[in-house]
Write a protein that holds these residues in place. Structure first.
Motif, PDB file in Angstrom:
ATOM      1  N   UNK A  71      35.392  42.835  42.144  1.00 40.63           N
ATOM      2  CA  UNK A  71      35.812  42.622  43.523  1.00 40.63           C
ATOM      3  C   UNK A  71      35.597  41.261  44.136  1.00 40.63           C
ATOM      4  N   UNK A  72      34.911  40.366  43.433  1.00 38.93           N
ATOM      5  CA  UNK A  72      34.610  39.074  44.052  1.00 38.93           C
ATOM      6  C   UNK A  72      35.873  38.295  44.422  1.00 38.93           C
ATOM      7  N   UNK A  73      36.876  38.314  43.549  1.00 38.96           N
ATOM      8  CA  UNK A  73      38.103  37.563  43.836  1.00 38.96           C
ATOM      9  C   UNK A  73      38.859  38.108  45.050  1.00 38.96           C
ATOM     10  N   UNK A  74      39.200  39.403  45.086  1.00 37.41           N
ATOM     11  CA  UNK A  74      39.960  39.880  46.254  1.00 37.41           C
ATOM     12  C   UNK A  74      39.182  39.776  47.556  1.00 37.41           C
ATOM     13  N   UNK A  75      37.864  39.977  47.525  1.00 42.83           N
ATOM     14  CA  UNK A  75      37.097  39.830  48.765  1.00 42.83           C
ATOM     15  C   UNK A  75      37.103  38.374  49.233  1.00 42.83           C
ATOM     16  N   UNK A  76      37.042  37.435  48.298  1.00 43.55           N
ATOM     17  CA  UNK A  76      37.130  36.025  48.671  1.00 43.55           C
ATOM     18  C   UNK A  76      38.477  35.727  49.330  1.00 43.55           C
ATOM     19  N   UNK A 124      45.537  43.265  51.074  1.00 50.35           N
ATOM     20  CA  UNK A 124      45.955  42.807  49.756  1.00 50.35           C
ATOM     21  C   UNK A 124      45.628  43.860  48.702  1.00 50.35           C
ATOM     22  N   UNK A 125      46.389  43.827  47.609  1.00 51.32           N
ATOM     23  CA  UNK A 125      46.235  44.782  46.520  1.00 51.32           C
ATOM     24  C   UNK A 125      45.319  44.202  45.453  1.00 51.32           C
ATOM     25  N   UNK A 126      44.373  45.005  44.982  1.00 50.29           N
ATOM     26  CA  UNK A 126      43.467  44.596  43.903  1.00 50.29           C
ATOM     27  C   UNK A 126      43.468  45.693  42.845  1.00 50.29           C
ATOM     28  N   UNK A 127      43.806  45.339  41.609  1.00 48.16           N
ATOM     29  CA  UNK A 127      43.918  46.345  40.555  1.00 48.16           C
ATOM     30  C   UNK A 127      43.087  45.957  39.340  1.00 48.16           C
ATOM     31  N   UNK A 128      42.689  46.973  38.599  1.00 47.30           N
ATOM     32  CA  UNK A 128      41.992  46.757  37.330  1.00 47.30           C
ATOM     33  C   UNK A 128      42.201  47.994  36.465  1.00 47.30           C
ATOM     34  N   UNK A 137      40.527  45.511  54.199  1.00 46.01           N
ATOM     35  CA  UNK A 137      41.675  44.633  53.929  1.00 46.01           C
ATOM     36  C   UNK A 137      42.056  44.591  52.457  1.00 46.01           C
ATOM     37  N   UNK A 138      41.270  45.273  51.607  1.00 46.98           N
ATOM     38  CA  UNK A 138      41.533  45.264  50.167  1.00 46.98           C
ATOM     39  C   UNK A 138      41.806  46.687  49.698  1.00 46.98           C
ATOM     40  N   UNK A 139      42.956  46.891  49.092  1.00 49.86           N
ATOM     41  CA  UNK A 139      43.335  48.191  48.554  1.00 49.86           C
ATOM     42  C   UNK A 139      43.101  48.167  47.046  1.00 49.86           C
ATOM     43  N   UNK A 185      59.063  37.410  58.981  1.00 52.00           N
ATOM     44  CA  UNK A 185      58.105  38.241  58.242  1.00 52.00           C
ATOM     45  C   UNK A 185      56.691  38.061  58.771  1.00 52.00           C
ATOM     46  N   UNK A 186      55.994  39.174  58.902  1.00 51.23           N
ATOM     47  CA  UNK A 186      54.611  39.107  59.370  1.00 51.23           C
ATOM     48  C   UNK A 186      53.725  39.929  58.429  1.00 51.23           C
ATOM     49  N   UNK A 187      53.907  39.680  57.144  1.00 54.36           N
ATOM     50  CA  UNK A 187      53.022  40.317  56.171  1.00 54.36           C
ATOM     51  C   UNK A 187      52.701  39.334  55.051  1.00 54.36           C
ATOM     52  N   UNK A 188      51.531  39.508  54.475  1.00 58.16           N
ATOM     53  CA  UNK A 188      51.090  38.704  53.342  1.00 58.16           C
ATOM     54  C   UNK A 188      50.936  39.648  52.161  1.00 58.16           C
ATOM     55  N   UNK A 189      51.725  39.468  51.139  1.00 58.70           N
ATOM     56  CA  UNK A 189      51.646  40.342  49.972  1.00 58.70           C
ATOM     57  C   UNK A 189      50.964  39.585  48.838  1.00 58.70           C
ATOM     58  N   UNK A 190      49.681  39.881  48.678  1.00 55.82           N
ATOM     59  CA  UNK A 190      48.844  39.205  47.691  1.00 55.82           C
ATOM     60  C   UNK A 190      48.334  40.246  46.704  1.00 55.82           C
ATOM     61  N   UNK A 191      48.352  39.914  45.421  1.00 57.53           N
ATOM     62  CA  UNK A 191      47.894  40.832  44.378  1.00 57.53           C
ATOM     63  C   UNK A 191      46.835  40.162  43.525  1.00 57.53           C
ATOM     64  N   UNK A 192      45.664  40.782  43.460  1.00 55.03           N
ATOM     65  CA  UNK A 192      44.605  40.372  42.542  1.00 55.03           C
ATOM     66  C   UNK A 192      44.676  41.306  41.341  1.00 55.03           C
ATOM     67  N   UNK A 193      45.267  40.835  40.253  1.00 53.80           N
ATOM     68  CA  UNK A 193      45.496  41.654  39.058  1.00 53.80           C
ATOM     69  C   UNK A 193      44.370  41.398  38.057  1.00 53.80           C
TER      70      UNK A 193
END
Length: 273
Positions: free
Chosen positions: A117-122, A143-147, A195-197, A104-112
């Motif tokens: 935006x401070x957390x996902x950008x960090x 990485x995915x960032x949702x609110x 890098x942040x969706x 695997x060559x992917x990182x699946x990270x979710x900032x829920x």
């Protein structure tokens, strides 16, 4: 000044909990009335009952009204490097594990509950530093960032922060990942923003629409606004969306009921599947 009756508070609080998961206790009535006062007046309504009836509709207008309501009541307080120990653990333990996987060559990270935006950008900056030279080639690191709040997401997408806000970051990050603007503000550089969706997502949705599980989920200082039953349901859904061996990061003021979760405790506010 429009007064809010006990019945009106109960009706609105139940609607808010049902749609957004936020649990408002009786002592929050003044806070709710204060946050909605101008909104109700601007709509030319004479009572909170009229406003509640407007929210109860089944059309596009009522859907937009509900979105506006959530924006008004959401608490979007965050800052860079909040609960820094999580980021240290992510850099020292989680990322090396993920980068050493074979195949695997992917990182699946979710900032829920990503707020402004401070957390996902960090997290994006930590991931960027983990790769050296051409090491990122062939990797999917977005990485995915949702609110649930549109206004918070708009601020996050702009990626514009004051010099004071950047003070908590390593100085090398301020130089490498931010572009100075006028009046003491800085903007996240496009290479990191890309890098942040950012997506609007309601954690109260019955089913999560994701096709693949995440290696790490950050949902910090969000569940403090939920009652216990809501937290238990949400953590169960998080578990289902976590890769075997993956991590859940929550806020230090939060905890999981170890008798009712399959996650394994790792350290304060960090759990593993």
């Amino acid at each position: 000044m429009i007064p809010m009756t006990d019945l009106e508070f109960t009706q609105l609080a139940e609607l808010i909990k049902r749609r957004a998961g936020i649990h408002l206790k009786a002592e929050k009535r003044a806070l709710l009335a204060g946050r909605l006062q101008k909104l109700v007046q601007d709509k030319g309504l004479e009572s909170f009952s009229e406003y509640y009836n407007l929210l109860q509709g089944r059309n596009h207008t009522s859907a937009a009204e509900l979105t506006q309501l959530v924006d008004r009541i959401s608490t979007n307080h965050t800052f860079f490097m909040r609960e820094q120990g999580h980021f240290t653990y992510f850099r020292q333990q989680v990322l090396p594990e993920l980068l050493q996987r074979q195949g695997e060559r992917d990182l699946r990270i979710w900032s829920a509950g990503c707020s402004s935006g401070e957390e996902p950008y960090t997290l994006a900056m930590l991931i960027d530093e983990a790769f050296s030279g051409d090491g990122r080639r062939g990797w999917d690191t977005q990485l995915l960032a949702t609110d649930i709040s549109n206004s918070a997401l708009e601020a996050a997408r702009r990626g514009r922060y004051s010099a004071e806000a950047l003070g908590a970051l390593p100085e090398r990050w301020a130089r490498r990942y931010f572009e100075p603007e006028e009046k003491g503000y800085y903007t996240v550089k496009p290479a990191i923003r890309s890098q942040v969706l950012f997506r609007r997502f309601n954690l109260m949705d019955e089913k999560f629409p994701f096709t693949r599980r995440f290696h790490a989920i950050f949902c910090r200082n969000v569940m403090i606004y939920f009652d216990q039953a809501t937290r238990i349901r949400l953590v169960h859904k998080f578990y289902e969306m976590t890769e075997p061996g993956g991590y859940l990061f929550i806020g230090h003021s939060e905890s999981l009921d170890r008798e009712r979760t399959a996650y394994r405790y790792v350290m304060p506010a960090v759990y593993r599947k």
